[in-house]
Design a protein around this motif. Structure first.
Motif, PDB file in Angstrom:
ATOM      1  N   LYS A  74       0.849  -1.184   0.000  1.00 60.85           N
ATOM      2  CA  LYS A  74       0.000   0.000   0.000  1.00 60.85           C
ATOM      3  C   LYS A  74       0.889   1.239   0.000  1.00 60.85           C
ATOM      4  CE  LYS A  74      -2.246  -1.152   3.771  1.00 60.85           C
ATOM      5  NZ  LYS A  74      -3.165  -1.135   4.918  1.00 60.85           N
ATOM      6  N   LEU A  75       0.511   2.218  -0.787  1.00 63.22           N
ATOM      7  CA  LEU A  75       1.174   3.513  -0.820  1.00 63.22           C
ATOM      8  C   LEU A  75       0.554   4.369   0.270  1.00 63.22           C
ATOM      9  CD1 LEU A  75       3.094   5.514  -2.285  1.00 63.22           C
ATOM     10  CD2 LEU A  75       1.139   6.094  -3.753  1.00 63.22           C
ATOM     11  N   TYR A  76       1.395   5.069   1.036  1.00 69.30           N
ATOM     12  CA  TYR A  76       0.861   5.911   2.107  1.00 69.30           C
ATOM     13  C   TYR A  76       1.522   7.276   2.110  1.00 69.30           C
ATOM     14  CZ  TYR A  76       5.104   4.965   4.819  1.00 69.30           C
ATOM     15  OH  TYR A  76       6.403   4.881   5.238  1.00 69.30           O
ATOM     16  N   VAL A  77       0.822   8.226   2.720  1.00 72.21           N
ATOM     17  CA  VAL A  77       1.392   9.538   3.036  1.00 72.21           C
ATOM     18  C   VAL A  77       1.110   9.790   4.504  1.00 72.21           C
ATOM     19  CG1 VAL A  77       1.139  10.493   0.707  1.00 72.21           C
ATOM     20  CG2 VAL A  77      -0.692  10.830   2.351  1.00 72.21           C
ATOM     21  N   ARG A  78       2.014  10.503   5.147  1.00 76.45           N
ATOM     22  CA  ARG A  78       1.823  10.903   6.546  1.00 76.45           C
ATOM     23  C   ARG A  78       1.874  12.421   6.580  1.00 76.45           C
ATOM     24  NH1 ARG A  78       5.245   7.145  10.442  1.00 76.45           N
ATOM     25  NH2 ARG A  78       3.635   7.794  11.882  1.00 76.45           N
ATOM     26  N   THR A  79       0.911  13.013   7.273  1.00 74.65           N
ATOM     27  CA  THR A  79       0.774  14.463   7.266  1.00 74.65           C
ATOM     28  C   THR A  79       0.800  15.056   8.672  1.00 74.65           C
ATOM     29  OG1 THR A  79      -1.642  14.313   7.325  1.00 74.65           O
ATOM     30  CG2 THR A  79      -0.609  14.423   5.146  1.00 74.65           C
TER      31      THR A  79
ATOM     32  N   ASP B 224      -3.643   6.015   3.536  1.00 79.44           N
ATOM     33  CA  ASP B 224      -3.142   5.118   2.488  1.00 79.44           C
ATOM     34  C   ASP B 224      -4.213   4.839   1.454  1.00 79.44           C
ATOM     35  OD1 ASP B 224      -4.569   2.522   3.049  1.00 79.44           O
ATOM     36  OD2 ASP B 224      -3.486   2.691   4.949  1.00 79.44           O
ATOM     37  N   GLY B 225      -3.792   4.247   0.357  1.00 77.15           N
ATOM     38  CA  GLY B 225      -4.694   3.944  -0.749  1.00 77.15           C
ATOM     39  C   GLY B 225      -5.266   2.542  -0.697  1.00 77.15           C
ATOM     40  N   GLY B 226      -5.069   1.828   0.391  1.00 76.94           N
ATOM     41  CA  GLY B 226      -5.573   0.461   0.511  1.00 76.94           C
ATOM     42  C   GLY B 226      -4.581  -0.553  -0.037  1.00 76.94           C
TER      43      GLY B 226
ATOM     44  N   GLY C   9       5.544   6.826   1.427  1.00 72.73           N
ATOM     45  CA  GLY C   9       6.211   5.533   1.450  1.00 72.73           C
ATOM     46  C   GLY C   9       5.339   4.414   0.947  1.00 72.73           C
ATOM     47  N   VAL C  10       5.903   3.223   0.923  1.00 67.55           N
ATOM     48  CA  VAL C  10       5.193   2.015   0.532  1.00 67.55           C
ATOM     49  C   VAL C  10       5.392   0.995   1.646  1.00 67.55           C
ATOM     50  CG1 VAL C  10       5.003   0.145  -1.151  1.00 67.55           C
ATOM     51  CG2 VAL C  10       5.617   2.452  -1.916  1.00 67.55           C
ATOM     52  N   ARG C  11       4.303   0.393   2.081  1.00 67.48           N
ATOM     53  CA  ARG C  11       4.364  -0.659   3.096  1.00 67.48           C
ATOM     54  C   ARG C  11       4.030  -1.989   2.426  1.00 67.48           C
ATOM     55  NH1 ARG C  11       1.673  -0.954   9.029  1.00 67.48           N
ATOM     56  NH2 ARG C  11       2.396  -3.044   9.477  1.00 67.48           N
ATOM     57  N   PHE C  12       4.920  -2.964   2.597  1.00 68.37           N
ATOM     58  CA  PHE C  12       4.731  -4.289   2.027  1.00 68.37           C
ATOM     59  C   PHE C  12       4.377  -5.272   3.124  1.00 68.37           C
ATOM     60  CE2 PHE C  12       7.390  -2.116  -0.994  1.00 68.37           C
ATOM     61  CZ  PHE C  12       6.837  -2.486  -2.197  1.00 68.37           C
TER      62      PHE C  12
ATOM     63  N   SER D 218      13.595 -10.484   0.230  1.00 68.02           N
ATOM     64  CA  SER D 218      13.582 -10.253  -1.205  1.00 68.02           C
ATOM     65  C   SER D 218      13.773  -8.764  -1.415  1.00 68.02           C
ATOM     66  CB  SER D 218      12.259 -10.730  -1.820  1.00 68.02           C
ATOM     67  OG  SER D 218      12.316 -10.619  -3.233  1.00 68.02           O
ATOM     68  N   ALA D 219      13.732  -8.338  -2.627  1.00 64.98           N
ATOM     69  CA  ALA D 219      13.853  -6.919  -2.954  1.00 64.98           C
ATOM     70  C   ALA D 219      12.650  -6.523  -3.794  1.00 64.98           C
ATOM     71  CB  ALA D 219      15.149  -6.671  -3.730  1.00 64.98           C
ATOM     72  N   VAL D 220      12.407  -5.245  -3.862  1.00 59.77           N
ATOM     73  CA  VAL D 220      11.306  -4.721  -4.657  1.00 59.77           C
ATOM     74  C   VAL D 220      11.816  -3.522  -5.432  1.00 59.77           C
ATOM     75  CG1 VAL D 220       9.014  -3.674  -4.573  1.00 59.77           C
ATOM     76  CG2 VAL D 220       9.609  -5.482  -2.958  1.00 59.77           C
ATOM     77  N   HIS D 221      11.441  -3.430  -6.687  1.00 58.77           N
ATOM     78  CA  HIS D 221      11.789  -2.271  -7.501  1.00 58.77           C
ATOM     79  C   HIS D 221      10.630  -1.284  -7.440  1.00 58.77           C
ATOM     80  CE1 HIS D 221      15.162  -4.198  -9.839  1.00 58.77           C
ATOM     81  NE2 HIS D 221      14.653  -5.196  -9.151  1.00 58.77           N
ATOM     82  N   ILE D 222      10.934  -0.015  -7.182  1.00 59.99           N
ATOM     83  CA  ILE D 222       9.919   1.031  -7.188  1.00 59.99           C
ATOM     84  C   ILE D 222      10.373   2.084  -8.181  1.00 59.99           C
ATOM     85  CG2 ILE D 222       8.759   2.825  -5.867  1.00 59.99           C
ATOM     86  CD1 ILE D 222       9.056   1.046  -3.416  1.00 59.99           C
TER      87      ILE D 222
END
Length: 98
Positions: free
Chosen positions: A32-37, A45-47, A75-78, A88-92
């Motif tokens: 999920k992609l998130y922003v903190r404000t 987050d976007g779910g 950020g992105v939470r996996f 593992s690794a992730v490409h963003i």
């Protein structure tokens, strides 16, 4: 981010992510992609979205984020799939404010 930022009129933040070849990616991994404000770092987050081998587009609708002109973190939470046991690794890539 070392100081507050706003999306300058953007309505959506979007990123593309994909597991690399040869990683220990398992069906069921989600992200999920998130922003903190604000100073309290309020989470928005976007779910959750399933991460698939050819890539996954993650997004957050910024029009629904209170305090969107005071973004402190993006950020992105996996979340690993059941049975995943190695790293593992992730490409963003393709980070966009649209």
């Amino acid at each position: 981010m070392d100081r507050p930022h706003g999306p300058d009129g953007a309505r959506r933040c979007r990123r593309r992510s994909a597991p690399p070849r040869g990683g220990d990616h398992r069906a069921g991994t989600s992200a999920k992609l998130y922003v903190r404000t604000g100073s309290a770092l309020t989470w928005h987050d976007g779910g959750s979205t399933a991460v698939v081998p050819h890539g996954t587009v993650l997004s957050v609708d910024l029009t629904k984020v209170p305090g969107r002109n005071d973004v402190r973190e993006i950020g992105v939470r996996f979340e690993p799939a059941a049975g995943a046991h190695r790293g593992s690794a992730v490409h963003i890539d393709d980070v966009e404010l649209i």
